[in-house]
Motif scaffolding. Structure first.
Motif, PDB file in Angstrom:
ATOM      1  N   ASP A  38       0.666  -1.234   0.124  1.00 34.78           N
ATOM      2  CA  ASP A  38      -0.099  -0.145   0.030  1.00 34.78           C
ATOM      3  C   ASP A  38       0.886   1.208  -0.018  1.00 34.78           C
ATOM      4  O   ASP A  38       0.538   2.206  -0.792  1.00 34.78           O
ATOM      5  CB  ASP A  38      -0.985   0.035   1.293  1.00 34.78           C
ATOM      6  CG  ASP A  38      -1.813  -1.051   1.225  1.00 34.78           C
ATOM      7  OD1 ASP A  38      -2.268  -1.722   0.235  1.00 34.78           O
ATOM      8  OD2 ASP A  38      -2.688  -1.170   2.358  1.00 34.78           O
ATOM      9  N   LEU A  39       2.120   1.206   0.699  1.00 33.08           N
ATOM     10  CA  LEU A  39       2.813   2.419   0.839  1.00 33.08           C
ATOM     11  C   LEU A  39       3.585   2.772  -0.414  1.00 33.08           C
ATOM     12  O   LEU A  39       3.516   3.727  -0.825  1.00 33.08           O
ATOM     13  CB  LEU A  39       3.677   2.151   2.216  1.00 33.08           C
ATOM     14  CG  LEU A  39       4.713   3.427   2.274  1.00 33.08           C
ATOM     15  CD1 LEU A  39       4.140   4.806   2.660  1.00 33.08           C
ATOM     16  CD2 LEU A  39       5.859   3.221   3.488  1.00 33.08           C
ATOM     17  N   ALA A  40       4.117   1.694  -1.124  1.00 30.91           N
ATOM     18  CA  ALA A  40       4.811   1.479  -2.459  1.00 30.91           C
ATOM     19  C   ALA A  40       4.020   2.281  -3.373  1.00 30.91           C
ATOM     20  O   ALA A  40       4.227   3.165  -4.076  1.00 30.91           O
ATOM     21  CB  ALA A  40       5.280   0.093  -2.736  1.00 30.91           C
ATOM     22  N   ALA A  41       2.617   1.580  -3.554  1.00 33.66           N
ATOM     23  CA  ALA A  41       1.755   2.096  -4.303  1.00 33.66           C
ATOM     24  C   ALA A  41       1.339   3.752  -4.165  1.00 33.66           C
ATOM     25  O   ALA A  41       1.255   4.723  -5.204  1.00 33.66           O
ATOM     26  CB  ALA A  41       0.389   1.486  -4.328  1.00 33.66           C
ATOM     27  N   PHE A  42       1.065   4.050  -2.850  1.00 34.26           N
ATOM     28  CA  PHE A  42       1.006   5.328  -2.490  1.00 34.26           C
ATOM     29  C   PHE A  42       2.147   6.607  -2.794  1.00 34.26           C
ATOM     30  O   PHE A  42       1.943   7.413  -3.451  1.00 34.26           O
ATOM     31  CB  PHE A  42       0.555   5.743  -1.097  1.00 34.26           C
ATOM     32  CG  PHE A  42       0.477   6.946  -0.565  1.00 34.26           C
ATOM     33  CD1 PHE A  42      -0.992   7.440  -0.616  1.00 34.26           C
ATOM     34  CD2 PHE A  42       1.473   7.890   0.098  1.00 34.26           C
ATOM     35  CE1 PHE A  42      -1.204   8.732  -0.163  1.00 34.26           C
ATOM     36  CE2 PHE A  42       0.945   8.946   0.388  1.00 34.26           C
ATOM     37  CZ  PHE A  42      -0.146   9.589   0.456  1.00 34.26           C
ATOM     38  N   LEU A  43       3.425   6.006  -2.732  1.00 34.02           N
ATOM     39  CA  LEU A  43       4.575   6.794  -2.824  1.00 34.02           C
ATOM     40  C   LEU A  43       4.682   6.805  -4.620  1.00 34.02           C
ATOM     41  O   LEU A  43       5.019   7.917  -4.943  1.00 34.02           O
ATOM     42  CB  LEU A  43       5.641   6.167  -2.561  1.00 34.02           C
ATOM     43  CG  LEU A  43       5.867   6.202  -0.753  1.00 34.02           C
ATOM     44  CD1 LEU A  43       7.033   5.562  -0.330  1.00 34.02           C
ATOM     45  CD2 LEU A  43       5.782   7.574  -0.467  1.00 34.02           C
ATOM     46  N   ALA A  44       4.294   5.807  -4.909  1.00 30.48           N
ATOM     47  CA  ALA A  44       4.481   5.864  -6.646  1.00 30.48           C
ATOM     48  C   ALA A  44       3.413   6.722  -7.125  1.00 30.48           C
ATOM     49  O   ALA A  44       3.843   7.213  -8.362  1.00 30.48           O
ATOM     50  CB  ALA A  44       4.132   4.473  -7.110  1.00 30.48           C
ATOM     51  N   ARG A  45       2.388   7.220  -6.460  1.00 24.36           N
ATOM     52  CA  ARG A  45       1.510   8.035  -7.429  1.00 24.36           C
ATOM     53  C   ARG A  45       1.934   9.495  -7.072  1.00 24.36           C
ATOM     54  O   ARG A  45       1.363  10.294  -7.654  1.00 24.36           O
ATOM     55  CB  ARG A  45       0.327   7.917  -6.554  1.00 24.36           C
ATOM     56  CG  ARG A  45      -0.676   6.796  -6.887  1.00 24.36           C
ATOM     57  CD  ARG A  45      -2.117   6.636  -6.512  1.00 24.36           C
ATOM     58  NE  ARG A  45      -2.023   5.721  -5.286  1.00 24.36           N
ATOM     59  CZ  ARG A  45      -2.753   5.609  -4.340  1.00 24.36           C
ATOM     60  NH1 ARG A  45      -3.271   6.466  -3.776  1.00 24.36           N
ATOM     61  NH2 ARG A  45      -2.532   4.474  -3.564  1.00 24.36           N
ATOM     62  N   GLY A  46       3.046   9.685  -6.226  1.00 27.82           N
ATOM     63  CA  GLY A  46       3.671  10.828  -5.880  1.00 27.82           C
ATOM     64  C   GLY A  46       2.896  11.930  -5.471  1.00 27.82           C
ATOM     65  O   GLY A  46       2.751  13.209  -5.370  1.00 27.82           O
TER      66      GLY A  46
END
Length: 155
Positions: free
Chosen positions: A147-155
């Motif tokens: 979830d965190l990786a996806a959130f960070l990837a959205r920038g």
């Protein structure tokens, strides 16, 4: 007069109470680390990213902090967050003990400790106590890391 790092801790939790992740991020060094029973081994931009993700998801969060102690090198605090868990709508009252290390007026290490089984039971009902079991906790950790990786990837 309180130590400046005690004020840093107080300001961190006041920002969390307001849902102000940017104010929280400003209190961490760029190379800071964070760990709690769910988020393990966060480093650098992951730390403020986690707070941004959590405050974006949280509604009606209330945070109370006390027992703040700090000196030039380290500190600790007790804090309690009360909020509706997003996935279930159930009210969670998370009772947390925090430990900090500081450098140049910023947090470089933040470790939170709380009872994962108790948190899980509040968030998911009685079956949530299973989160305290190592294999179940490991699944939860993988999920929140994703979830965190996806959130960070959205920038």
């Amino acid at each position: 007069m309180p130590h400046p790092n005690a004020e840093l801790i107080r300001d961190l939790y006041a920002a969390l109470d307001r849902g102000d992740a940017e104010a929280m991020a400003a209190r961490y060094a760029p190379d800071a680390s964070f760990e709690d029973p769910v988020f393990r081994g966060l480093r650098g931009p992951e730390v403020p990213g986690m707070w941004r993700m959590l405050t974006a998801r949280a509604s009606e969060m209330s945070v109370v902090v006390d027992e703040i102690e700090a000196d030039d090198a380290g500190g600790s605090a007790h804090w309690v967050a009360t909020y509706p868990f997003t996935r279930t709508g159930r009210t969670v009252v998370n009772d947390v003990r925090a430990r900090f290390r500081f450098r140049d007026g910023l947090i470089v290490e933040h470790v939170d400790r709380f009872d994962l089984g108790r948190w899980g039971a509040q968030a998911f009902g009685p079956p949530g106590r299973l989160l305290a079991l190592p294999p179940v906790a490991a699944l939860l950790r993988r999920q929140v890391r994703g979830d965190l990786a996806a959130f960070l990837a959205r920038g």
